[in-house]
Design a protein around this motif. Structure first.
Motif, PDB file in Angstrom:
ATOM      1  N   ARG A 157       2.571  -3.162   3.613  1.00  0.00           N
ATOM      2  CA  ARG A 157       1.700  -3.550   4.039  1.00  0.00           C
ATOM      3  C   ARG A 157       0.857  -4.382   3.414  1.00  0.00           C
ATOM      4  O   ARG A 157      -0.099  -3.726   3.834  1.00  0.00           O
ATOM      5  N   GLY A 158       0.850  -5.533   2.160  1.00  0.00           N
ATOM      6  CA  GLY A 158      -0.725  -5.945   2.089  1.00  0.00           C
ATOM      7  C   GLY A 158      -0.995  -5.620   1.009  1.00  0.00           C
ATOM      8  O   GLY A 158      -1.925  -5.771  -0.196  1.00  0.00           O
ATOM      9  N   ALA A 181       7.521   0.624   3.992  1.00  0.00           N
ATOM     10  CA  ALA A 181       7.695  -0.827   3.294  1.00  0.00           C
ATOM     11  C   ALA A 181       5.526  -1.202   4.628  1.00  0.00           C
ATOM     12  O   ALA A 181       5.126  -1.887   4.070  1.00  0.00           O
ATOM     13  N   LEU A 182       6.369  -0.733   5.921  1.00  0.00           N
ATOM     14  CA  LEU A 182       5.238  -0.561   6.803  1.00  0.00           C
ATOM     15  C   LEU A 182       3.494  -0.691   5.770  1.00  0.00           C
ATOM     16  O   LEU A 182       2.731  -0.993   5.745  1.00  0.00           O
ATOM     17  N   THR A 192       4.100  -3.524  -4.931  1.00  0.00           N
ATOM     18  CA  THR A 192       5.146  -2.837  -4.158  1.00  0.00           C
ATOM     19  C   THR A 192       6.189  -3.095  -4.806  1.00  0.00           C
ATOM     20  O   THR A 192       7.750  -2.956  -4.092  1.00  0.00           O
ATOM     21  N   ARG A 217      -0.423   1.134  -5.544  1.00  0.00           N
ATOM     22  CA  ARG A 217      -0.221   0.054  -5.284  1.00  0.00           C
ATOM     23  C   ARG A 217      -1.657  -1.021  -4.811  1.00  0.00           C
ATOM     24  O   ARG A 217      -1.487  -1.896  -4.760  1.00  0.00           O
TER      25      ARG A 217
END
Length: 275
Positions: A153-154, A149-150, A158, A78
């Motif tokens: 997030r950030g 996706a949640l 991705t 990530r």
């Protein structure tokens, strides 16, 4: 003046600059190879593992283990914005997509088979039954996509989430084309327990949607290539290559749907399945 510049290494810069295109070419080749190999091998194995009930169960166990590894890859990469990080994240999303494909083709997560007769495709009478026939699989894919996706997030990387979304989207495009009609719907790819889906295949002739789909996907592919060329980050450039390759293969698959052919790249896997 030039000797002093050489002493301070200023003339080494052109050599580095000359090496950059070669490095970028290697990254492009690696990205394309990764997507193409995954596309061919994963599709073939999913087909072959539908041979019987034990092989379907084995496929489910293997796909579930790989999906768990895929989740780990998404989280482990990530914050990795390198080209290798983009490829690792892609593999994570691809393995999650593999789980969706296996559970569908093995008949574990499909949809609702119509009990009565439905109107011939394409017709309004066949729309809702066709959606229902794959609804559970589609909802499972959207659920996984939303959770990933949640959870990311950030995150700086991705790539895998976007790859998963592209896989799902191009599958919907292929399904729509088969529903409206294509010359080569490839019904032989469906295992016997999914043969009822063939009632949602349109006429054996190409509809207008085939050409529109190819054109739109080709334009999006070119857009991804252009975006990749403008990115400064190696990771984002690699991600753009991965997206463009998925979309390029989708254009190829849609084109194959519109051509009467007797052989496919997965004939060996079909024979292994016993078809």
């Amino acid at each position: 003046m030039s000797e002093r510049s050489a002493a301070f290494g200023e003339e080494v810069a052109p050599a580095r600059d000359a090496a950059l295109p070669e490095r970028e070419t290697r990254l492009v080749r690696r990205g394309i190879a990764l997507v193409v190999v995954f596309w061919w091998v994963a599709t073939g194995l999913i087909i072959a593992m539908q041979r019987n009930e034990p092989t379907r169960l084995a496929a489910l166990v293997i796909a579930t283990a790989l999906a768990a590894m895929g989740l780990r890859a998404l989280f482990a990469s990530r914050d990795d914005v390198t080209a290798a990080g983009a490829r690792y994240s892609f593999l994570g999303g691809a393995m999650l997509w593999g789980w969706i494909s296996v559970t569908f083709y093995a008949g574990f997560l499909t949809g609702f088979a119509p009990e009565g007769s439905v109107g011939p495709a394409p017709s309004w009478g066949a729309v809702l039954p066709a959606i229902g026939a794959t609804l559970v699989s589609d909802l499972a894919a959207l659920f996984i996509l939303a959770i990933a996706a949640l959870a990311l997030r950030g995150a700086a990387n991705t790539t895998g989430v976007w790859a998963f979304a592209i896989f799902w989207a191009v599958q919907q495009v292929a399904k729509l084309n088969v529903f409206f009609g294509v010359e080569n719907p490839a019904g032989n790819f469906l295992p016997p327990h999914l043969s009822y889906l063939q009632q949602f295949f349109g006429p054996r002739q190409n509809s207008w949607l085939l050409w529109v789909s190819m054109a739109v996907l080709a334009l999006i592919t070119l857009w991804c290539v252009r975006q990749g060329m403008r990115e400064r980050s190696a990771g984002r450039r690699q991600a753009s290559v991965l997206y463009a390759t998925i979309l390029g293969l989708a254009v190829l698959e849609i084109a194959i749907l519109g051509i009467e052919i007797t052989t496919t790249p997965w004939d060996a896997f079909l024979r292994a399945r016993g078809t």
